[in-house]
Scaffold this motif. Structure first.
Motif, PDB file in Angstrom:
ATOM      1  N   ASP A  88      41.011  40.756  59.458  1.00  0.00           N
ATOM      2  CA  ASP A  88      41.686  40.525  60.579  1.00  0.00           C
ATOM      3  C   ASP A  88      42.797  39.447  60.652  1.00  0.00           C
ATOM      4  OD1 ASP A  88      40.290  42.512  62.204  1.00  0.00           O
ATOM      5  OD2 ASP A  88      38.919  41.022  63.163  1.00  0.00           O
ATOM      6  N   GLY A  89      42.699  38.757  59.606  1.00  0.00           N
ATOM      7  CA  GLY A  89      43.741  37.653  59.265  1.00  0.00           C
ATOM      8  C   GLY A  89      45.022  38.002  58.909  1.00  0.00           C
ATOM      9  N   GLN A  90      45.730  37.068  58.628  1.00  0.00           N
ATOM     10  CA  GLN A  90      46.943  37.032  57.758  1.00  0.00           C
ATOM     11  C   GLN A  90      47.093  36.797  56.456  1.00  0.00           C
ATOM     12  OE1 GLN A  90      49.780  38.065  59.531  1.00  0.00           O
ATOM     13  NE2 GLN A  90      48.433  38.369  61.241  1.00  0.00           N
ATOM     14  N   PRO A  91      47.522  37.834  55.549  1.00  0.00           N
ATOM     15  CA  PRO A  91      47.705  37.474  54.004  1.00  0.00           C
ATOM     16  C   PRO A  91      48.194  36.154  53.860  1.00  0.00           C
ATOM     17  CG  PRO A  91      48.305  39.584  54.693  1.00  0.00           C
ATOM     18  CD  PRO A  91      48.311  38.963  55.948  1.00  0.00           C
ATOM     19  N   LEU A  92      47.590  35.359  52.716  1.00  0.00           N
ATOM     20  CA  LEU A  92      48.129  34.210  52.584  1.00  0.00           C
ATOM     21  C   LEU A  92      48.484  34.245  50.849  1.00  0.00           C
ATOM     22  CD1 LEU A  92      45.397  31.631  53.563  1.00  0.00           C
ATOM     23  CD2 LEU A  92      47.584  32.030  54.645  1.00  0.00           C
ATOM     24  N   ARG A  93      47.954  35.006  50.262  1.00  0.00           N
ATOM     25  CA  ARG A  93      48.323  35.105  48.981  1.00  0.00           C
ATOM     26  C   ARG A  93      47.871  36.517  48.189  1.00  0.00           C
ATOM     27  NH1 ARG A  93      46.420  30.939  43.942  1.00  0.00           N
ATOM     28  NH2 ARG A  93      47.820  31.698  42.242  1.00  0.00           N
ATOM     29  N   GLU A  94      48.607  37.202  47.220  1.00  0.00           N
ATOM     30  CA  GLU A  94      48.055  38.136  46.548  1.00  0.00           C
ATOM     31  C   GLU A  94      48.271  38.095  45.075  1.00  0.00           C
ATOM     32  OE1 GLU A  94      48.954  43.079  46.485  1.00  0.00           O
ATOM     33  OE2 GLU A  94      49.985  41.666  48.114  1.00  0.00           O
ATOM     34  N   ARG A  95      47.049  38.390  44.413  1.00  0.00           N
ATOM     35  CA  ARG A  95      47.036  38.092  42.998  1.00  0.00           C
ATOM     36  C   ARG A  95      46.345  39.407  42.350  1.00  0.00           C
ATOM     37  NH1 ARG A  95      43.698  32.851  43.129  1.00  0.00           N
ATOM     38  NH2 ARG A  95      43.200  33.325  45.236  1.00  0.00           N
ATOM     39  N   PRO A  96      47.042  39.691  40.987  1.00  0.00           N
ATOM     40  CA  PRO A  96      46.508  40.968  40.359  1.00  0.00           C
ATOM     41  C   PRO A  96      44.849  40.642  40.059  1.00  0.00           C
ATOM     42  CG  PRO A  96      47.799  39.451  38.765  1.00  0.00           C
ATOM     43  CD  PRO A  96      47.850  38.863  40.146  1.00  0.00           C
ATOM     44  N   VAL A  97      44.239  41.820  39.988  1.00  0.00           N
ATOM     45  CA  VAL A  97      42.755  41.794  39.850  1.00  0.00           C
ATOM     46  C   VAL A  97      42.668  42.147  38.364  1.00  0.00           C
ATOM     47  CG1 VAL A  97      40.488  42.913  40.411  1.00  0.00           C
ATOM     48  CG2 VAL A  97      42.441  42.733  42.402  1.00  0.00           C
ATOM     49  N   PRO A  98      42.070  41.101  37.657  1.00  0.00           N
ATOM     50  CA  PRO A  98      41.827  41.413  36.329  1.00  0.00           C
ATOM     51  C   PRO A  98      40.623  42.549  36.046  1.00  0.00           C
ATOM     52  CG  PRO A  98      40.625  39.285  36.741  1.00  0.00           C
ATOM     53  CD  PRO A  98      41.287  39.864  38.067  1.00  0.00           C
ATOM     54  N   THR A  99      40.590  42.951  34.581  1.00  0.00           N
ATOM     55  CA  THR A  99      39.434  43.900  34.478  1.00  0.00           C
ATOM     56  C   THR A  99      38.311  42.979  34.457  1.00  0.00           C
ATOM     57  OG1 THR A  99      41.105  44.919  32.897  1.00  0.00           O
ATOM     58  CG2 THR A  99      38.521  45.394  32.532  1.00  0.00           C
ATOM     59  N   LEU A 100      37.204  43.345  35.454  1.00  0.00           N
ATOM     60  CA  LEU A 100      36.145  42.526  35.394  1.00  0.00           C
ATOM     61  C   LEU A 100      34.918  43.355  34.936  1.00  0.00           C
ATOM     62  CD1 LEU A 100      37.025  41.403  38.935  1.00  0.00           C
ATOM     63  CD2 LEU A 100      37.134  40.032  36.906  1.00  0.00           C
ATOM     64  N   ASP A 101      34.116  42.782  33.941  1.00  0.00           N
ATOM     65  CA  ASP A 101      32.842  43.522  33.648  1.00  0.00           C
ATOM     66  C   ASP A 101      31.687  43.086  34.207  1.00  0.00           C
ATOM     67  OD1 ASP A 101      32.314  41.196  32.385  1.00  0.00           O
ATOM     68  OD2 ASP A 101      32.843  41.805  30.301  1.00  0.00           O
ATOM     69  N   GLU A 102      30.424  43.871  33.938  1.00  0.00           N
ATOM     70  CA  GLU A 102      29.202  42.985  34.899  1.00  0.00           C
ATOM     71  C   GLU A 102      28.954  41.740  34.428  1.00  0.00           C
ATOM     72  OE1 GLU A 102      27.692  44.983  36.889  1.00  0.00           O
ATOM     73  OE2 GLU A 102      28.762  46.614  36.559  1.00  0.00           O
ATOM     74  N   ALA A 103      29.190  41.232  33.267  1.00  0.00           N
ATOM     75  CA  ALA A 103      28.829  39.817  33.015  1.00  0.00           C
ATOM     76  C   ALA A 103      29.584  38.936  33.786  1.00  0.00           C
ATOM     77  CB  ALA A 103      28.999  39.515  31.261  1.00  0.00           C
ATOM     78  N   THR A 104      30.894  39.162  33.858  1.00  0.00           N
ATOM     79  CA  THR A 104      31.813  38.316  34.616  1.00  0.00           C
ATOM     80  C   THR A 104      31.387  38.438  35.960  1.00  0.00           C
ATOM     81  OG1 THR A 104      33.810  39.131  33.019  1.00  0.00           O
ATOM     82  CG2 THR A 104      34.340  38.083  35.222  1.00  0.00           C
ATOM     83  N   PHE A 105      31.209  39.301  36.570  1.00  0.00           N
ATOM     84  CA  PHE A 105      30.702  39.625  38.032  1.00  0.00           C
ATOM     85  C   PHE A 105      29.330  38.648  38.243  1.00  0.00           C
ATOM     86  CE2 PHE A 105      32.447  41.484  41.441  1.00  0.00           C
ATOM     87  CZ  PHE A 105      33.534  42.347  41.244  1.00  0.00           C
ATOM     88  N   GLU A 106      28.510  38.872  37.207  1.00  0.00           N
ATOM     89  CA  GLU A 106      27.196  38.162  37.280  1.00  0.00           C
ATOM     90  C   GLU A 106      27.399  36.528  37.291  1.00  0.00           C
ATOM     91  OE1 GLU A 106      23.591  36.717  37.976  1.00  0.00           O
ATOM     92  OE2 GLU A 106      24.233  38.771  38.449  1.00  0.00           O
ATOM     93  N   ALA A 107      28.389  36.251  36.403  1.00  0.00           N
ATOM     94  CA  ALA A 107      28.542  34.797  36.307  1.00  0.00           C
ATOM     95  C   ALA A 107      29.205  34.169  37.424  1.00  0.00           C
ATOM     96  CB  ALA A 107      29.537  34.513  35.050  1.00  0.00           C
ATOM     97  N   ALA A 108      29.864  35.088  38.174  1.00  0.00           N
ATOM     98  CA  ALA A 108      30.743  34.298  39.404  1.00  0.00           C
ATOM     99  C   ALA A 108      29.736  34.431  40.669  1.00  0.00           C
ATOM    100  CB  ALA A 108      31.725  35.397  39.693  1.00  0.00           C
TER     101      ALA A 108
END
Length: 302
Positions: A88-108
């Motif tokens: 519902d808000g106004q976009p502030l910033r757009e960035r590319p989404v890197p390739t994310l594996d399961e380990a990266t997601f879990e660490a986040a």
């Protein structure tokens, strides 16, 4: 005939998208013609799902439901941050989404579980100086949202694509899913905002039969008996509390506000006291073998 009527009970509303919790509450109150009504914990206009509505004496336990454990399903849109942390808000910033594996997601995700310090969204109903943060933010004022301790019991990935992730969240009172998604996006290095949010349950209503506004309107067209059949007794909202059973004399004395000797075998803490007819009289505090009234319903006075 009076426009409004006394009414006690709980309604498990399936709040639609696009309405604030208060707007949904007012629609429900008009349908039921209830003299007194309140909801238990706001949902953002974008959000749908369980919004317990308390009528009459049930408003006395609204605060208990507000502090209960809750579950949500949300879709986080990766790559874009907004000023409200949701779609519902106004976009502030757009960035590319890197390739994310399961380990990266879990660490986040890992630092966002458990007892954590969370910064609330700038556009939130939290108050500073007696005014909601969102009101100040809408005027363009610089807002420093507070950091508070919250508890996240579960935070799990259900499904993900290259640009979105669907999450299951179980959390305690005061937790903002928008903040979880925002912080997850920053940990992944691409930003994120809530694209969809649905509240699944609120304790003690783990498998709720929710009613939409359309269903309630259809019931209202059949008459108040059909509408009132959608209500739960307020006792259902106290299902998580220990029960204390009182005889007629104990119930009479409690209704007069007197302290009583606690029945044998009761544990200390808050409990729900019931009279001999099986109706809940209210909440009591048990300590040192004594039972003291805390929050009684009007019928406790007899």
């Amino acid at each position: 005939m009076s426009r409004y009527r006394p009414l006690d009970g709980l309604l498990l509303l399936d709040k639609p998208q696009g309405l604030s919790s208060n707007q949904a509450l007012q629609q429900v109150r008009r349908l039921f013609r209830a003299e007194k009504a309140g909801h238990t914990g706001s949902l953002d206009p974008l959000a749908t799902g369980l919004l317990p509505v308390c009528f009459g004496e049930a408003t006395k336990i609204a605060g208990l439901l507000l502090g209960s454990r809750k579950a949500y399903e949300t879709i986080a849109r990766l790559g874009v941050t907004t000023d409200t942390d949701d779609a519902d808000g106004q976009p502030l910033r757009e960035r590319p989404v890197p390739t994310l594996d399961e380990a990266t997601f879990e660490a986040a995700l890992a630092p966002l579980r458990g007892r954590i310090a969370q910064r609330a969204p700038i556009y939130s109903a939290l108050k500073q100086g007696g005014e909601a943060l969102y009101a100040r933010a809408r005027r363009g004022e610089a807002v420093e949202a507070p950091v508070r301790k919250v508890e996240v019991f579960r935070l799990e990935v259900l499904e993900r694509t290259a640009e979105a992730v669907r999450l299951h969240v179980e959390c305690g009172s005061g937790t903002y899913v928008r903040s979880l998604v925002r912080d997850l996006g920053e940990a992944l290095g691409c930003g994120a905002h809530v694209a969809m949010l649905r509240r699944l349950w609120v304790e003690p209503f783990r498998a709720p039969r929710m009613y939409t506004l359309e269903e309630l309107a259809a019931c209202a067209a059949q008459g108040e008996a059909a509408l009132d059949a959608c209500l739960l007794p307020l006792e259902d909202g106290l299902a998580g509390f220990p029960q204390v059973r009182l005889d007629a004399e104990g119930a009479r004395r409690l209704g007069q506000g007197q302290r009583l000797r606690a029945p044998a075998g009761t544990t200390e803490g808050m409990a729900a006291a019931y009279g001999p007819d099986g109706r809940c009289l209210g909440l009591v505090e048990i300590a040192a073998g004594r039972l003291a009234p805390q929050r009684l319903f009007r019928w406790a006075a007899g």
